[in-house]
Design a protein around this motif. Structure first.
Motif, PDB file in Angstrom:
ATOM      1  N   GLN A   1      40.791  42.434  41.176  1.00 38.84           N
ATOM      2  CA  GLN A   1      40.837  40.974  40.975  1.00 38.84           C
ATOM      3  C   GLN A   1      41.012  40.049  42.192  1.00 38.84           C
ATOM      4  O   GLN A   1      40.456  38.840  42.001  1.00 38.84           O
ATOM      5  CB  GLN A   1      42.394  40.571  40.070  1.00 38.84           C
ATOM      6  CG  GLN A   1      42.563  39.285  39.333  1.00 38.84           C
ATOM      7  CD  GLN A   1      41.148  38.979  38.420  1.00 38.84           C
ATOM      8  OE1 GLN A   1      40.653  39.962  37.451  1.00 38.84           O
ATOM      9  NE2 GLN A   1      40.686  38.166  38.497  1.00 38.84           N
ATOM     10  N   GLU A   2      41.414  40.531  43.225  1.00 41.12           N
ATOM     11  CA  GLU A   2      41.393  39.686  44.468  1.00 41.12           C
ATOM     12  C   GLU A   2      39.924  39.514  44.993  1.00 41.12           C
ATOM     13  O   GLU A   2      39.766  38.338  45.488  1.00 41.12           O
ATOM     14  CB  GLU A   2      42.222  40.648  45.588  1.00 41.12           C
ATOM     15  CG  GLU A   2      41.531  41.723  45.948  1.00 41.12           C
ATOM     16  CD  GLU A   2      42.266  42.501  47.137  1.00 41.12           C
ATOM     17  OE1 GLU A   2      42.578  41.806  48.211  1.00 41.12           O
ATOM     18  OE2 GLU A   2      42.613  43.750  46.906  1.00 41.12           O
ATOM     19  N   VAL A   3      39.000  40.394  44.722  1.00 38.77           N
ATOM     20  CA  VAL A   3      37.876  40.353  45.055  1.00 38.77           C
ATOM     21  C   VAL A   3      36.988  39.589  44.145  1.00 38.77           C
ATOM     22  O   VAL A   3      36.196  38.602  44.451  1.00 38.77           O
ATOM     23  CB  VAL A   3      37.009  41.751  45.162  1.00 38.77           C
ATOM     24  CG1 VAL A   3      35.572  41.521  45.595  1.00 38.77           C
ATOM     25  CG2 VAL A   3      37.508  42.468  46.304  1.00 38.77           C
ATOM     26  N   LEU A   4      37.297  39.716  42.963  1.00 42.23           N
ATOM     27  CA  LEU A   4      36.446  38.831  41.791  1.00 42.23           C
ATOM     28  C   LEU A   4      36.935  37.525  41.851  1.00 42.23           C
ATOM     29  O   LEU A   4      36.278  36.458  41.606  1.00 42.23           O
ATOM     30  CB  LEU A   4      36.670  39.675  40.430  1.00 42.23           C
ATOM     31  CG  LEU A   4      36.295  40.926  40.239  1.00 42.23           C
ATOM     32  CD1 LEU A   4      36.583  41.470  38.819  1.00 42.23           C
ATOM     33  CD2 LEU A   4      34.577  40.820  40.243  1.00 42.23           C
ATOM     34  N   SER A   5      38.396  37.217  42.083  1.00 42.00           N
ATOM     35  CA  SER A   5      38.667  35.890  42.013  1.00 42.00           C
ATOM     36  C   SER A   5      38.048  35.041  43.326  1.00 42.00           C
ATOM     37  O   SER A   5      37.568  33.939  43.023  1.00 42.00           O
ATOM     38  CB  SER A   5      40.276  36.033  42.141  1.00 42.00           C
ATOM     39  OG  SER A   5      40.991  36.418  41.188  1.00 42.00           O
ATOM     40  N   PHE A   6      37.965  35.569  44.449  1.00 46.81           N
ATOM     41  CA  PHE A   6      37.136  35.143  45.480  1.00 46.81           C
ATOM     42  C   PHE A   6      35.810  34.937  45.246  1.00 46.81           C
ATOM     43  O   PHE A   6      35.128  33.883  45.437  1.00 46.81           O
ATOM     44  CB  PHE A   6      37.382  35.975  46.850  1.00 46.81           C
ATOM     45  CG  PHE A   6      36.556  35.487  47.986  1.00 46.81           C
ATOM     46  CD1 PHE A   6      36.609  34.142  48.625  1.00 46.81           C
ATOM     47  CD2 PHE A   6      35.047  36.110  48.216  1.00 46.81           C
ATOM     48  CE1 PHE A   6      35.996  33.749  49.535  1.00 46.81           C
ATOM     49  CE2 PHE A   6      34.589  35.426  49.339  1.00 46.81           C
ATOM     50  CZ  PHE A   6      34.787  34.299  49.941  1.00 46.81           C
ATOM     51  N   VAL A   7      35.121  35.611  44.795  1.00 46.47           N
ATOM     52  CA  VAL A   7      33.641  35.638  44.240  1.00 46.47           C
ATOM     53  C   VAL A   7      33.601  34.295  43.368  1.00 46.47           C
ATOM     54  O   VAL A   7      32.747  33.449  43.666  1.00 46.47           O
ATOM     55  CB  VAL A   7      33.082  36.924  43.641  1.00 46.47           C
ATOM     56  CG1 VAL A   7      31.782  36.487  43.187  1.00 46.47           C
ATOM     57  CG2 VAL A   7      32.956  37.925  44.460  1.00 46.47           C
ATOM     58  N   MET A   8      34.538  34.176  42.329  1.00 41.97           N
ATOM     59  CA  MET A   8      34.326  33.346  41.553  1.00 41.97           C
ATOM     60  C   MET A   8      34.646  31.865  42.369  1.00 41.97           C
ATOM     61  O   MET A   8      33.868  30.945  42.024  1.00 41.97           O
ATOM     62  CB  MET A   8      35.426  33.155  40.474  1.00 41.97           C
ATOM     63  CG  MET A   8      35.113  34.211  39.411  1.00 41.97           C
ATOM     64  SD  MET A   8      33.816  33.541  38.392  1.00 41.97           S
ATOM     65  CE  MET A   8      34.369  32.033  37.779  1.00 41.97           C
ATOM     66  N   GLU A   9      35.684  31.847  43.057  1.00 41.01           N
ATOM     67  CA  GLU A   9      35.943  30.497  43.770  1.00 41.01           C
ATOM     68  C   GLU A   9      34.846  30.121  44.799  1.00 41.01           C
ATOM     69  O   GLU A   9      34.552  28.887  44.793  1.00 41.01           O
ATOM     70  CB  GLU A   9      37.256  30.816  44.966  1.00 41.01           C
ATOM     71  CG  GLU A   9      37.345  29.513  45.854  1.00 41.01           C
ATOM     72  CD  GLU A   9      38.704  29.843  46.668  1.00 41.01           C
ATOM     73  OE1 GLU A   9      38.709  28.981  47.372  1.00 41.01           O
ATOM     74  OE2 GLU A   9      39.491  30.760  46.344  1.00 41.01           O
ATOM     75  N   HIS A  10      34.176  31.218  45.340  1.00 47.80           N
ATOM     76  CA  HIS A  10      33.130  31.055  46.255  1.00 47.80           C
ATOM     77  C   HIS A  10      31.978  30.135  45.451  1.00 47.80           C
ATOM     78  O   HIS A  10      31.183  29.424  45.936  1.00 47.80           O
ATOM     79  CB  HIS A  10      32.731  32.114  46.797  1.00 47.80           C
ATOM     80  CG  HIS A  10      31.388  32.193  47.725  1.00 47.80           C
ATOM     81  ND1 HIS A  10      31.592  31.579  49.123  1.00 47.80           N
ATOM     82  CD2 HIS A  10      30.111  32.128  47.577  1.00 47.80           C
ATOM     83  CE1 HIS A  10      30.329  31.399  49.514  1.00 47.80           C
ATOM     84  NE2 HIS A  10      29.478  31.822  48.824  1.00 47.80           N
ATOM     85  N   LEU A  11      31.715  30.996  44.254  1.00 47.35           N
ATOM     86  CA  LEU A  11      30.453  30.522  43.507  1.00 47.35           C
ATOM     87  C   LEU A  11      30.923  28.810  42.912  1.00 47.35           C
ATOM     88  O   LEU A  11      30.027  28.143  43.094  1.00 47.35           O
ATOM     89  CB  LEU A  11      30.292  31.256  42.313  1.00 47.35           C
ATOM     90  CG  LEU A  11      29.648  32.597  42.497  1.00 47.35           C
ATOM     91  CD1 LEU A  11      29.437  33.437  41.707  1.00 47.35           C
ATOM     92  CD2 LEU A  11      28.341  32.588  43.288  1.00 47.35           C
ATOM     93  N   ASP A  12      32.064  28.834  42.506  1.00 41.60           N
ATOM     94  CA  ASP A  12      32.452  27.479  42.112  1.00 41.60           C
ATOM     95  C   ASP A  12      32.308  26.272  43.044  1.00 41.60           C
ATOM     96  O   ASP A  12      31.836  25.236  42.739  1.00 41.60           O
ATOM     97  CB  ASP A  12      33.908  27.654  41.454  1.00 41.60           C
ATOM     98  CG  ASP A  12      34.233  26.495  40.654  1.00 41.60           C
ATOM     99  OD1 ASP A  12      33.721  26.163  39.372  1.00 41.60           O
ATOM    100  OD2 ASP A  12      35.153  25.492  40.889  1.00 41.60           O
ATOM    101  N   GLU A  13      32.714  26.749  44.133  1.00 40.67           N
ATOM    102  CA  GLU A  13      32.792  25.691  45.375  1.00 40.67           C
ATOM    103  C   GLU A  13      31.288  25.282  45.860  1.00 40.67           C
ATOM    104  O   GLU A  13      30.958  24.297  46.152  1.00 40.67           O
ATOM    105  CB  GLU A  13      33.426  26.186  46.723  1.00 40.67           C
ATOM    106  CG  GLU A  13      34.916  26.190  46.330  1.00 40.67           C
ATOM    107  CD  GLU A  13      35.858  26.581  47.538  1.00 40.67           C
ATOM    108  OE1 GLU A  13      35.073  26.831  48.562  1.00 40.67           O
ATOM    109  OE2 GLU A  13      36.984  26.360  47.777  1.00 40.67           O
TER     110      GLU A  13
END
Length: 199
Positions: free
Chosen positions: A61-73
Motif C-alpha cells: 500500500q505504501e508504494v501504491l498510495s505514492f503512485v496514486m498521489e504522484h499521478l493525481d498531482e
C-alpha cells in the motif's frame, strides 16, 4: 514487485541524514503519501490503483498510495507537457477517458465493471488495450488505445521507481548530495551503498 531482492538488509532511508534538507523533505514525503485525491474521483482512484498494481505487480500500500498521489498531482499540475503527439488529448482528458474506456471494455467483454473482475480477466482487458484491440466504445472513439496504454505504463512505472522502498530493492543508494559517490570504478561501491546478499 517480486518479494526477492539481492539487497535484503539494505534500506536507503537509513542514509537520509547524509542528504541535504530539501532532498530529505522530498523523499520523506514519498514514504507517507496522502490519501485524498484532487483529480481522480473516488471510483477512478480505486480503479487507477488496481490498474497500477497490475502493471507493476505490486501490492504494498505504501508504494501504491505514492503512485496514486504522484499521478493525481501530475494531472492537476499547471505545468504543461513537454511533448504530445498530434491527435492525443491532454493528459487529464487522456486519463479520464482512458479509465472510462477500461470500464467500457470490461462491460463489453465480461458484462461487469473492471473492479469486479478477477485478476486474470483484468490483465486480459489491459493486454487488449495495449494491443489496440478492444471494441470501439464511446470512450475510445477519439482516444488511441495504444497511446493511452503507453502513457499510463510510463507514468506508473516512473512513479514506482521513484519510491525509496523500490530504491532499496534494486540497491540504489539514493541521492548522495552533498556526500557524493567516491568509488566509481567498475565493481567498487562506497561503504554505505547496498551490498548484494550482504557481501
Amino acid at each position: 514487485m517480486t518479494e526477492t531482492t539481492r539487497y535484503p538488509a539494505f534500506d536507503v532511508w537509513e542514509q537520509h541524514a547524509e542528504w541535504d534538507e530539501h532532498t530529505q523533505h522530498v523523499v520523506g514525503k514519498r514514504r507517507m503519501a496522502k490519501l485524498a485525491n484532487r483529480f481522480f474521483t473516488h471510483a477512478e482512484g480505486l480503479q487507477m490503483q488496481t490498474v497500477a498494481a497490475l502493471l507493476i505487480d505490486e501490492n504494498r500500500q505504501e508504494v501504491l498510495s505514492f503512485v496514486m498521489e504522484h499521478l493525481d498531482e501530475k494531472l492537476v499540475s499547471p505545468i504543461g507537457e513537454s511533448q504530445r503527439k498530434v491527435g492525443i488529448p491532454v493528459r487529464p482528458e487522456l486519463y479520464r477517458k482512458g479509465l472510462a474506456g477500461i470500464d467500457e471494455a470490461s462491460h463489453a467483454a465480461y458484462r461487469a465493471s473492471f473492479l469486479a473482475l478477477d485478476r486474470e480477466r483484468q490483465l486480459d482487458i489491459l493486454s487488449h488495450i495495449a494491443e489496440g484491440k478492444v471494441a470501439q466504445t464511446a470512450a475510445w472513439e477519439a482516444l488511441p488505445q495504444k497511446e493511452f496504454f503507453k502513457t499510463l505504463l510510463h507514468d506508473v512505472v516512473s512513479a514506482c521507481y521513484s519510491h525509496p522502498a523500490i530504491w532499496s530493492e534494486i540497491g540504489y543508494g539514493g541521492p548522495a548530495y552533498p556526500r557524493g559517490y567516491v568509488r566509481v570504478e567498475k565493481g567498487l561501491v562506497d561503504p554505505w551503498e547496498a551490498k548484494r546478499h550482504g557481501e
